[in-house]
Design an enzyme around this catalytic site. Structure first.
Site, short mmCIF file in Angstrom:
data_model
loop_
_atom_site.label_atom_id
_atom_site.label_comp_id
_atom_site.label_asym_id
_atom_site.label_seq_id
_atom_site.Cartn_x
_atom_site.Cartn_y
_atom_site.Cartn_z
N LYS A 53 -8.39 4.83 4.90
CA LYS A 53 -7.70 4.80 3.61
C LYS A 53 -8.24 5.89 2.68
O LYS A 53 -7.48 6.53 1.95
CB LYS A 53 -7.84 3.41 2.97
CG LYS A 53 -7.09 2.32 3.74
CD LYS A 53 -7.47 0.92 3.27
CE LYS A 53 -6.77 -0.13 4.12
NZ LYS A 53 -7.15 -1.51 3.74
N GLN A 101 -11.49 -4.95 0.47
CA GLN A 101 -11.17 -5.05 1.88
C GLN A 101 -11.39 -6.47 2.39
O GLN A 101 -12.48 -7.04 2.25
CB GLN A 101 -12.03 -4.06 2.69
CG GLN A 101 -11.72 -4.04 4.18
CD GLN A 101 -10.30 -3.57 4.47
OE1 GLN A 101 -9.80 -2.64 3.85
NE2 GLN A 101 -9.65 -4.22 5.42
N ASP A 124 -3.11 -3.65 -3.41
CA ASP A 124 -2.83 -4.43 -2.20
C ASP A 124 -1.67 -5.40 -2.42
O ASP A 124 -1.09 -5.91 -1.46
CB ASP A 124 -4.07 -5.23 -1.78
CG ASP A 124 -4.88 -4.53 -0.71
OD1 ASP A 124 -4.29 -3.70 0.02
OD2 ASP A 124 -6.08 -4.81 -0.58
#
Length: 458
Positions: free
Chosen positions: A207, A251, A274
């Site tokens: 990412k 994460q 997200d």
């Protein structure tokens, strides 16, 4: 006189409808002027009329790409433009069913404005054609029109997620460069990584590389698996208040002593790239403008960019996770006229308690199957309707029985299903790259939204 016609919408809200009239409607004619068509917009009490004409009807056909740009010499002109994009066709005072218009001089379908298909009359041999009194006028390009796979093509079309993701990243790179030329700083993404899980480390590293590629600055904050929930939530709150940070990524998964839902909800909705904050999920379910979870958004983008027809089609989503399966189902079934640009399919959700025989039955009826379970080989060839589109979100590391080495596989029996399906994503190289690309897209969207808010408060 019954005439089969085509209709399509441009993205810029330009409605194009063609209807052949009796005079001069032959293949030799250079221009055919249509009859007037009355269009009633849902928000307008009075119907409005306009005319359109089809130039050079003897062309071999036209495509239905997103831009609605015709191939060859076929072109459409609107003589009297319309200022809105949603509407119903009327005839003799009767309102035709939305997205399907039939009246005396028009036989065919009016697709949804975000659909990229053309509804026309099928001839006895299965080809698509415009005709007048049985006389052939115009054969249409079958590209994106077939409901089933071409019998001459023995394998499904591979949906190249890597290439589509690369295209999106290139587009973002250009947009961010333009954004910075206007005096804005580069968007910034901060990732929080907890523990030493190798897979999570790899995901975050990929990412950050993608962020650098598109021009987004980034930082990874690493914490041990023993970090307290209180410490983590405090740090997230600090990032929420930091005006130099546009996107926050925690994460997942987090260690067992930390409440994942509390962590996701602690990220500011404006910086939740997200899309896991319950308020953003709620806005998605209400079909409102929001930051959408990256994997479902990637699936939607794959389907749209591959020009897979979804309007009114049957879709089966296998897996009901709150971060993947449920948002995918929402995007597939919701009204495409609203903020999420959803896909208007009829959706069935299956999960671990769906009996195997019922799962197979549902899948056999599906034009689109999206599976996200992490069960290798769950979707077999005999469960797939010929020509169906298969989107495989699942990813599992297994041992290759031939080489003895580990490899990544999806939920689909790829080698067998590709012999039946019309489109299929590989694993790896399908949905995975799209998830990262959509994270970059969300970060840029968040940066623009935050900049706008700061400007409005000055």
């Amino acid at each position: 006189m019954a005439v089969s016609v085509s209709a399509m919408f441009l993205e810029k809200a330009l409605l194009l409808v063609t209807t052949m009239t009796g005079a001069g409607a032959t293949t030799a004619a250079k221009t055919i002027i249509t009859t007037s068509v009355t269009v009633q917009h849902q928000r307008h009490q009075q119907p409005r009329r306009f005319e359109a004409k089809l130039e050079h009807p003897a062309s071999e056909g036209f495509s239905t790409a997103r831009e609605a740009q015709p191939n060859g010499s076929v072109s459409f002109k609107v003589i009297r433009d319309t200022s809105w994009s949603k509407g119903l066709l009327l005839s003799g005072g009767r309102i035709a069913r939305k997205n399907c218009c039939k009246f005396d001089s028009l036989v065919g379908g009016l697709p949804h404005r975000r659909g990229n298909m053309v509804h026309t009359k099928k001839t006895t041999n299965g080809s698509l054609a415009i005709d007048q009194n049985g006389g052939h006028i115009l054969s249409l390009d079958r590209h994106y029109h077939t409901d089933t796979k071409d019998s001459s093509n023995q394998m499904a079309k591979l949906i190249d997620g890597k290439q589509i993701a690369a295209d999106i990243r290139m587009e973002l790179r250009e947009q961010i460069e333009e954004w910075m030329k206007q005096g804005h700083r580069a968007p910034h993404l901060t990732a929080i990584l907890i523990g030493e899980d190798p897979a999570s480390s790899t995901y975050v590293s990929n990412k950050m590389k993608a962020a650098k590629d598109v021009g987004i600055t980034s930082k990874t904050e690493r914490y041990g698996a023993d970090i307290t929930q209180e410490h983590l939530l405090k740090r997230i709150e600090e990032l929420n208040s930091d005006e130099s940070v546009d996107g926050i990524l925690v994460q997942l998964p987090v260690p067992g002593h930390i409440n994942e839902r509390k962590v996701c909800n602690s990220v500011s909705c404006d910086k939740d790239v997200d899309g896991f904050n319950e308020r953003n999920i709620g806005r998605l379910c209400l079909d409102m403008n929001t930051l959408i979870p990256c994997t479902p958004l990637g699936v939607q983008e794959l389907i749209k960019r591959t020009q897979i027809e979804t309007f009114g089609k049957n879709a089966v989503v296998v897996g009901r996770s709150k971060n993947v399966g449920m948002p995918i189902a929402m995007l597939l079934h919701a009204d495409g006229r609203n903020d999420t640009c959803a896909m208007d399919a009829t959706v069935t959700m299956c999960h671990r308690f769906t009996p195997p025989e019922e799962l197979a039955r549902f899948c056999r009826t599906a034009d689109i199957i999206v599976t996200a379970t992490g069960v290798p080989g769950l979707i077999k060839a005999d469960m797939v309707k010929e020509g169906a589109a298969i989107i495989d979100v699942g990813i599992t590391r297994v041992e290759d029985p031939v080489t003895g080495k580990n490899k990544l596989v999806g939920d689909v029996d790829f080698e067998e299903v590709r012999k039946v399906a019309g489109h299929i994503t590989p694993v790896p190289g399908g949905v995975g790259p799209m998830t990262v690309a959509m994270l970059m897209k969300n970060t840029f969207i968040a940066a623009k939204n935050l900049a706008r808010k700061r400007s409005d408060t000055k």
